[in-house]
Scaffold this motif. Structure first.
Motif, PDB file in Angstrom:
ATOM      1  N   TYR A   1      16.933 -31.164   9.455  1.00  0.00           N
ATOM      2  CA  TYR A   1      18.157 -30.456   9.082  1.00  0.00           C
ATOM      3  C   TYR A   1      19.163 -30.466  10.246  1.00  0.00           C
ATOM      4  O   TYR A   1      20.374 -30.491  10.038  1.00  0.00           O
TER       5      TYR A   1
ATOM      6  N   PHE B   1      23.965 -33.283   2.040  1.00  0.00           N
ATOM      7  CA  PHE B   1      23.575 -31.876   2.222  1.00  0.00           C
ATOM      8  C   PHE B   1      24.347 -30.979   1.250  1.00  0.00           C
ATOM      9  O   PHE B   1      23.799 -30.034   0.693  1.00  0.00           O
ATOM     10  N   ARG B   2      25.647 -31.284   1.053  1.00  0.00           N
ATOM     11  CA  ARG B   2      26.443 -30.439   0.139  1.00  0.00           C
ATOM     12  C   ARG B   2      25.977 -30.637  -1.291  1.00  0.00           C
ATOM     13  O   ARG B   2      25.903 -29.681  -2.068  1.00  0.00           O
TER      14      ARG B   2
ATOM     15  N   VAL C   1      23.957 -26.372   2.513  1.00  0.00           N
ATOM     16  CA  VAL C   1      24.865 -25.892   3.564  1.00  0.00           C
ATOM     17  C   VAL C   1      25.933 -24.994   2.935  1.00  0.00           C
ATOM     18  O   VAL C   1      26.217 -25.092   1.742  1.00  0.00           O
TER      19      VAL C   1
ATOM     20  N   LEU D   1      23.361 -26.055  11.614  1.00  0.00           N
ATOM     21  CA  LEU D   1      22.267 -26.602  10.813  1.00  0.00           C
ATOM     22  C   LEU D   1      20.897 -26.304  11.431  1.00  0.00           C
ATOM     23  O   LEU D   1      20.269 -27.167  12.045  1.00  0.00           O
TER      24      LEU D   1
END
Ligand code: UD1
Ligand code: MG
Length: 405
Positions: free
Chosen positions: A288, A337-338, A343, A358
């Motif tokens: 991450y 990630f979005r 996040v 992160l």
């Protein structure tokens, strides 16, 4: 066992006794050394998640590390006492394993302390943690050089029964040592977390060694116990002072010392793959963190959660940057990630982005909302313990599906 029970249990008994002594020595030393660090050196930091902003002595991991080394140095002759009268069969390889293990641990304690005093740069840290694995790899090479891995059943039609990894296995072990030494340090920043997670990992290793003592490789697991038992007792002493509200900080010294000790027992004890199973939260945190560690996304000096003095709870901390600063890799990873909704990403009309730092700690805060510091540490430690249970499940019941065990 060929050696007979009594011969085997004597060193373990002495080890246990020395470790208990180590606990009491560490408990007594920490406040005194902490006082010296506060008065005579710059080794202190401010607890960023408290209102009072008091100075807290830093790098007290050096005390548990030194007491550990002291105990282990005293212990060096103990496993070999039965060879004193007749050393014709002296197990030189076992002595070399012990010495190489202590050499590597000694080196990282020094390295960690230098880091706490001078704040080393990342590239120097990486270089210095890579060379330290060399003595271990040499010992592994000379003593067993086993680099064959057994392929899981479902993959055998393609890869065969086993694969000889030779040089790649050594690269894997060197990388493991670098990973372990740094992984704990980047899952840090709230009271008690560094030592807490290390203790959960250490106790998991001890349980694993204990189970395996009845197996074929019992010598390797006994070796691991010799190191893990004093590690646990000296770290418990440190934990008492580092638990919320912290009276001392453990410093990079402790994080490196712990990680290296785990890597050493994993490599020399021949369980480097199982070892990695106990690092699941650290692996997740590392993966991450990659965008910030490799600077695809702006990485502030501190990523620990942000204290909200009104609510007296912790919120996720954020990093701020302009969208145009992201290069193609950064855009791809952050897009992923979005998409996965892992996040918290806010973008204003000028393209200025605010994104949580992160880390696994901030991620948990996003999931459960603002939380008090000690509760957050407990949650993270429960997760670590749950992952250890999962590790045992993968190692035992699940492994029998994939391997003939
Ligand atoms: C690593 C992390 C950093 C995190 C820091 C906290 C990365 C790349 N680096 O940096 O994001 O902020 O650890 O340990 O992930 N502190 C507290 N409360 C605690 C523990 C530490 O406030 O419970 C603060 C204190 O000010 C202390 C400082 O953190 O002085 C220690 O930070 P240090 O260990 O030097 O940071 P790094 O290991 O470089
Ligand atoms: Mg640190």
């Amino acid at each position: 066992r060929a050696d007979g029970e009594t011969q085997v249990d004597f060193p373990l008994f002495v080890n246990l006794f020395l470790s208990v002594c180590g606990y009491f020595i560490t408990v007594r030393l920490i406040p005194r050394v902490g006082e010296v660090f506060l008065q005579k050196t710059n080794l202190w930091g401010v607890d960023m998640n408290k209102k009072n902003g008091r100075k807290i002595p830093e790098a007290l991991g050096v005390v548990s590390g030194f007491v550990f080394l002291f105990i282990m140095f005293l212990f060096i002759p103990i496993p070999f006492t039965k060879y004193i009268s007749d050393n014709s069969n002296f197990p030189h390889h076992e002595l070399v394993e012990l010495l190489a293990a202590l050499l590597s641990i000694c080196w990282v304690v020094i390295l960690g302390f230098v880091d706490d005093v001078c704040d080393l740069k990342w590239r120097h840290k990486l270089l210095l943690t890579t060379v330290v694995s060399l003595p271990l790899l040499m010992v592994y090479y000379v003593n067993c050089n086993a680099t064959l891995i057994i392929i899981p059943k479902p993959l055998r039609p393609w890869l065969g029964l086993s694969v000889e990894l030779s040089l790649f296995y050594y690269m894997y072990m060197a990388m493991l040592a670098v990973f372990c030494t740094n992984a704990i340090n980047i899952l840090a920043g709230i009271n008690g977390l560094e030592v807490g997670q290390s203790l959960v990992i250490a106790v998991s290793i001890i349980i694993f060694n204990w189970i395996e003592l009845s197996g074929n490789l019992w010598k390797a697991h006994q070796f691991s116990l010799y190191l893990m038992i004093p590690y646990v007792t000296t770290s418990v002493a440190l934990f008492q002072y580092n638990w919320y509200p912290s009276r001392v900080f453990v410093g990079d010294t402790f994080c490196y010392f712990s990680g290296m000790t785990f890597a050493v027992v994993g490599i020399i004890g021949h369980f480097s793959k199982t070892l990695l199973l106990f690092f699941i939260p650290q692996i997740i945190n590392f993966l991450y963190s990659i965008p910030q560690l490799f600077h695809f996304v702006a990485c502030p000096r501190h990523r620990l959660p942000k204290f909200n003095p009104i609510r007296e709870k912790l919120d996720p901390s954020v990093t701020t940057f302009h969208k145009s600063e992201l290069n193609i890799i950064g855009r791809l990873i952050m897009g992923l990630f979005r998409g996965m909704k892992i996040v918290r990403w806010n973008e204003d009309n000028d393209g200025v982005v605010t994104c949580n730092n992160l880390t696994l700690i901030n991620f948990i805060l996003i999931m459960i909302g603002p939380t008090e510091e000690h509760k957050l540490t407990k949650i993270l430690l429960y997760i670590q313990a749950a992952c250890s249970l999962l590790a045992f499940f993968i190692r035992y019941p699940l492994a029998s599906i994939f391997y003939d065990v």
